[in-house]
Design an enzyme around this catalytic site. Sequence first.
Site, PDB file in Angstrom:
ATOM      1  N   GLU A 112       0.827  -1.217   0.000  1.00  0.00           N
ATOM      2  CA  GLU A 112       0.000   0.000   0.000  1.00  0.00           C
ATOM      3  C   GLU A 112       0.856   1.261   0.000  1.00  0.00           C
ATOM      4  O   GLU A 112       0.534   2.243  -0.664  1.00  0.00           O
ATOM      5  CB  GLU A 112      -0.950   0.016   1.203  1.00  0.00           C
ATOM      6  N   TYR A 120      -6.749   5.806   4.372  1.00  0.00           N
ATOM      7  CA  TYR A 120      -6.869   4.779   3.338  1.00  0.00           C
ATOM      8  C   TYR A 120      -6.020   3.550   3.687  1.00  0.00           C
ATOM      9  O   TYR A 120      -6.498   2.410   3.671  1.00  0.00           O
ATOM     10  CB  TYR A 120      -6.454   5.332   1.954  1.00  0.00           C
ATOM     11  N   ASP A 180      -9.617   4.984  -1.914  1.00  0.00           N
ATOM     12  CA  ASP A 180      -8.432   5.440  -2.646  1.00  0.00           C
ATOM     13  C   ASP A 180      -8.892   6.210  -3.886  1.00  0.00           C
ATOM     14  O   ASP A 180     -10.098   6.433  -4.074  1.00  0.00           O
ATOM     15  CB  ASP A 180      -7.517   4.258  -3.016  1.00  0.00           C
TER      16      ASP A 180
END
Length: 368
Positions: free
Chosen positions: A42, A125, A143
Amino acid sequence: MPNQDPIRPRQFAQRLERWSRDIDRPLPWRGERDPYRIWLSEILLQQTRAASGIPYYLRFLEAFPTVHHLSQAPLDQVLKLWEGLGYYNRAQNLHKTATIVSQQLEGRFPDTYEGLLQLPGIGPYTAAAIASFAFGKRHAVLDGNVIRVLSRLTGMTAPVDLPESRHRLQSMADRLLGNHDPATFNQAIMDFGALQCIPRNPDCGECPFAGDCQAYLSGTVDQLPLKKKKAPVRHRYFTFFVVVHRGSTFLIQRDQDDIWRQLFTFPSAESSSREEMNDPERWARTIHAWNPQESRVDMRPLSVHTQLLSHQRIHAQFVLVLPEQELEIPDHWVPVHGANFTTFALPKIIREFLSSDSSYLPVERTSS
Ligand code: SF4
């Protein structure tokens, strides 16, 4: 508060699930449950598209198979692996978080959204992604892909980067998630944004939500999502001095709280205009400050490079400096023997300069 969503959560999830059964998106972190690997993917994907992020992800995992390996690595090694992604403060946060998890949390990432948010570099997020994928917690991810999908579905005319828009979109994502499996739902909606509801010319005729999508129904798909006007780009002018002396060139590690923090560049001076950047008299003054004995030096302009960062355009004039007499080298300059720059984390503009022309750099001699 009345539900203003254009589609009921149950219908949305059913259609999304049906759509996602047919997709083929092989990604090395897909289905991953290990929080370290999810977190790593991520953070890297904040910087780049999925396809470009894969080699970085694999290289990081090879170098640092666990959070302990990452925490024990020197920051310079992390920055070197990060090279090319930009936003180097994110690499520093990556290293800080690894250190906290390894040394203070016995190698275990927090298993709650709130706990994850306490770690450097982890925002809403990323916390939602780790909490849902690794720990099955009910948090919807928001996102860029999901924002695009939801803003088009609702026909949102307010800029999506306003806090109130974010709040509205997050509430909608949470409602649509409802009681569905969070990992499956989050993966599917992100895939949907990445593959179906793409930024330009999405195939709305084949979309399972076409009948409910306010942007499609009103013909505004290409205008959404709306964003606030960008701040004007700031132009910055740097002169980089490539000092070649006794078979070495020299780098400095930048420690100011500014772009390229902790990265290595040639010694430099910043100017307020292109004219100043190109002015040999200013070059001489800068060199004099390093060289109070006033050893004679020959200066030759090399190439000019530019780079656009998010809010800044960098202009860089490279200047070759050849001392004609012995030069006292400042203590903080790091000598690079031959032209062996491979172990240093360098900003993109320096790498571009080096790959465009390095014929004037000293060549490392090998003993015969
Ligand atoms: S109809 Fe088009 S714009 Fe609307 S959700 Fe589907 S792909 Fe996106």
